[in-house]
Design a protein around this motif. Structure first.
Motif, short mmCIF file in Angstrom:
data_model
loop_
_atom_site.label_atom_id
_atom_site.label_comp_id
_atom_site.label_asym_id
_atom_site.label_seq_id
_atom_site.Cartn_x
_atom_site.Cartn_y
_atom_site.Cartn_z
N GLY A 109 -4.51 -106.80 -56.20
CA GLY A 109 -4.06 -105.48 -56.65
C GLY A 109 -2.89 -105.54 -57.62
O GLY A 109 -2.43 -104.49 -58.08
N ARG A 111 -0.78 -106.43 -61.17
CA ARG A 111 -1.05 -106.33 -62.59
C ARG A 111 0.05 -107.02 -63.38
O ARG A 111 1.21 -107.00 -62.98
CB ARG A 111 -1.14 -104.88 -63.02
CG ARG A 111 -2.42 -104.22 -62.60
CD ARG A 111 -2.44 -102.73 -62.90
NE ARG A 111 -3.70 -102.13 -62.50
CZ ARG A 111 -4.07 -101.92 -61.24
NH1 ARG A 111 -3.27 -102.26 -60.25
NH2 ARG A 111 -5.24 -101.36 -60.96
N TYR A 177 -2.19 -104.20 -70.15
CA TYR A 177 -2.18 -104.27 -68.69
C TYR A 177 -3.37 -105.11 -68.25
O TYR A 177 -4.51 -104.83 -68.65
CB TYR A 177 -2.27 -102.88 -68.07
CG TYR A 177 -1.00 -102.09 -68.20
CD1 TYR A 177 -0.05 -102.10 -67.18
CD2 TYR A 177 -0.73 -101.35 -69.34
CE1 TYR A 177 1.13 -101.38 -67.29
CE2 TYR A 177 0.45 -100.63 -69.47
CZ TYR A 177 1.37 -100.65 -68.45
OH TYR A 177 2.54 -99.94 -68.57
N GLU A 179 -5.31 -106.58 -64.90
CA GLU A 179 -5.45 -106.60 -63.45
C GLU A 179 -5.62 -108.04 -62.98
O GLU A 179 -6.04 -108.92 -63.73
CB GLU A 179 -6.64 -105.74 -63.03
CG GLU A 179 -6.41 -104.27 -63.33
CD GLU A 179 -7.49 -103.37 -62.78
OE1 GLU A 179 -8.22 -103.81 -61.87
OE2 GLU A 179 -7.58 -102.24 -63.26
#
Length: 193
Positions: A109, A111, A177, A179
């Motif tokens: 979860g 980033r 960004y 993940e």
């Protein structure tokens, strides 16, 4: 009730369960002080695990902490492991770049966010006309050197990964960004725990 979350590989990396250095918050002088004191208190043998959660901060502080890690590796041949938790943004990614890609991990979860360096500056021109060009040239040199430092950092982030420097430079202006799963697939980290 059935658990649908993916199986964890945390057990594959037992060293990551108890980081020696825990960093959180803005990358600033206070974080650097915490980093140095925890580094001194860490065991002197075996792999060193450093975890960080940050929304960013001072890139020069991140580079200084990264230099501590690099020098530790070079002087002692000690393995250093990076564990990013939740958010590894901006200066956090700069710090991450001090670790080889095969020593980088993210928690599920998490980033990473990579962007270009920022500058906010005002140039005041005041004085004899013959001297004003020096103030402008000095600011231009500052910008050019900052771009060179940024490019060095970008190279370090992607070295050993599937991401080219050109791809990173294309995505960074709009805040890239990434993940955890994408970071692993791109080879920017070794694995997710």
């Amino acid at each position: 009730m059935t658990d649908t979350s993916p199986a964890s590989n945390a057990r594959n990396y037992p060293l990551l369960a108890a980081p020696h250095v825990h960093l959180h918050g803005p990358v600033d002088d206070a974080m650097y002080d915490t980093f140095k004191s925890q580094l001194v208190a860490a065991p002197t043998e075996g792999p060193l695990v450093v975890s960080i959660t940050t929304l960013g901060g001072d890139p020069e502080v991140a580079r200084a902490m990264g230099d501590n890690i690099r020098l530790l590796r070079e002087y002692t041949d000690r393995e250093t492991l990076f564990l990013g938790k939740v958010a590894v943004y901006s200066a956090g990614a700069t710090f991450m770049s001090a670790f080889p890609v095969d020593s980088r991990f993210l928690t599920r979860g998490s980033r990473i966010m990579i962007h270009e360096r920022q500058m906010q500056s005002t140039i005041e021109l005041n004085g004899p006309l013959n001297t004003l060009s020096y103030a402008l040239k000095a600011k231009l040199h500052e910008i050019e050197d900052s771009i060179n430092i940024q490019e060095e950092g970008f190279r370090a982030i992607v070295e050993g990964s599937k991401v080219s420097l050109e791809e990173l430079k294309k995505k960074a202006p709009s805040n890239w960004y990434i993940e955890a799963e994408e970071a692993r697939d791109l080879g920017l980290i070794l694995d997710i725990i």
